[in-house]
Design an enzyme around this catalytic site. Structure first.
Site, PDB file in Angstrom:
ATOM      1  CB  ALA A 124      25.899 114.707  33.683  1.00 13.07           C
ATOM      2  CG  ASN A 190      29.719 109.678  39.245  1.00 15.86           C
ATOM      3  OD1 ASN A 190      29.840 108.996  40.255  1.00 15.86           O
ATOM      4  ND2 ASN A 190      30.751 109.939  38.452  1.00 15.86           N
ATOM      5  CG  HIS A 220      21.264 112.685  32.039  1.00 13.73           C
ATOM      6  ND1 HIS A 220      21.773 111.444  32.300  1.00 13.73           N
ATOM      7  CD2 HIS A 220      22.282 113.416  31.516  1.00 13.73           C
ATOM      8  CE1 HIS A 220      23.062 111.423  31.965  1.00 13.73           C
ATOM      9  NE2 HIS A 220      23.384 112.604  31.472  1.00 13.73           N
TER      10      HIS A 220
END
Length: 267
Positions: A124, A190, A220
Site C-alpha cells: 500500500a 506490511n 501513508h
C-alpha cells in the site's frame, strides 16, 4: 522470463481472488491453483475454475512455476519455506512477518539452499524504488507516518493508547521503531515492513501512527533524508472493492510483481 505455465496462490480471500482474476486476464496461457482450508475448496474451485488444495505439499506436487502468497503471516512462516526449498520462486504480500528475525533467517536459508528467489511487494506504499536507490549513497533517516480515522484503529492496541471516540484533533498514539510497530499493530505491519526492508531496517526506521478525526481515508507518508537529498511521498489509498479492510493498491502491487517478471522490458 516467460509467462509461467503454472501459478499457485496461497489464500483465496479478497486479495487472493482479486489477484487471480487480474492475473488470469493478463496471463491467458497460465494455469492457476490455490491453497485454502478444505471446507472452502469446492465452492472456490467452482467460482474460480482453478484447482484447489488444502495441503501445501500436494500443491507443490502440482509443480507450480511461481507461488504467490496472499494468505497472511502464518502462510509465510509455514508454507513459503517449503516452496523455496523446492526451488519455486515466491512473491510475498504479508511481509510484516519479516520483522521476526527467526522467520527471515528461515526464509533466507530456504532460498539459498535451492537458488529460489523470494520477492516482497511494495503493498500500500510507494516510492520504495527511490528509497532503495538512495540507500546506495547513504540514508540518514526514514520516518513513516500512518494516519487513519479513529474508527479505522478500533480493534487494535490504539484503543489502549488514546481515547479514540473522544478525539477532536489528530493524535500520535505510537512512535517507535518499525519492529515495535509491526509487533504491536500487525494489521499495519506490511506497510511499515516494506519501508523498513527498502531502507534502513526495522530498528532504525521511525514509525508514527496517528488517529485523526478529520481524516476521511487512510494515508501513508514517508520522509527520507540522505546524501542524495530528500524524499517525501504521501499516498492515500482507496479500499479493495471486495474488502474495505484491504488497500486496493496492495492487491495491485502483487499482480504487478508477477507481471514484472514476464516483461521483456520493464522497471
Amino acid at each position: 522470463m516467460r509467462e509461467p505455465a503454472r501459478l499457485a496462490i496461497l489464500g483465496m480471500g479478497a486479495m487472493g481472488q482479486s489477484c487471480l482474476e487480474g492475473l488470469r486476464e493478463r496471463l491467458p496461457q497460465t494455469q492457476f491453483a490455490f491453497l485454502e482450508r478444505e471446507h472452502r475448496i469446492h465452492r472456490l474451485s467452482e467460482e474460480t475454475s482453478a484447482q484447489g488444495f488444502s495441503d501445501v505439499t500436494e500443491l507443490l506436487d502440482w509443480q507450480p512455476d511461481l507461488v504467490v502468497e496472499c494468505a497472511g503471516h502464518s502462510a509465510v512462516r509455514d508454507a513459503v519455506p517449503e516452496a523455496l526449498r523446492r526451488g519455486v520462486d515466491v512473491v510475498v504480500a504479508s511481509l510484516g512477518v519479516l520483522g521476526d528475525n527467526q522467520v527471515k533467517m528461515t526464509l533466507d536459508e530456504a532460498a539459498e539452499s535451492s537458488g529460489a528467489r523470494l520477492t516482497v511487494v511494495s503493498g500500500a506504499i510507494g516510492g520504495l524504488d527511490a528509497l532503495r536507490a538512495g540507500m546506495l549513497a547513504g540514508v540518514d533517516s526514514v520516518v513513516y507516518e500512518g494516519r487513519k480515522p479513529p474508527s479505522a484503529w478500533r480493534g487494535s492496541a490504539a484503543e489502549e493508547l488514546c481515547a479514540l471516540a473522544q478525539l477532536e484533533h489528530a493524535e500520535v498514539f505510537f512512535e517507535g521503531s518499525a519492529r515495535a510497530a509491526a509487533a504491536q499493530f500487525p494489521k499495519n505491519a506490511n506497510v511499515t515492513a516494506a519501508v523498513a526492508l527498502a531502507g534502513v531496517g526495522f530498528d532504525s526506521t521511525v514509525v508514527r501512527l496517528i488517529a485523526d478525526p478529520h481524516a476521511k481515508e487512510n494515508s501513508h507518508t514517508v520522509d527520507v533524508e540522505g546524501a542524495f537529498g530528500r524524499l517525501r511521498i504521501v499516498l492515500t489509498n482507496h479500499p479493495l472493492p471486495q474488502n474495505p479492510k484491504t488497500s486496493w493498491l496492495a492487491a495491485l502491487s502483487v499482480q504487478e510483481a508477477v507481471l514484472r517478471r514476464v516483461e521483456a522490458i520493464g522497471f
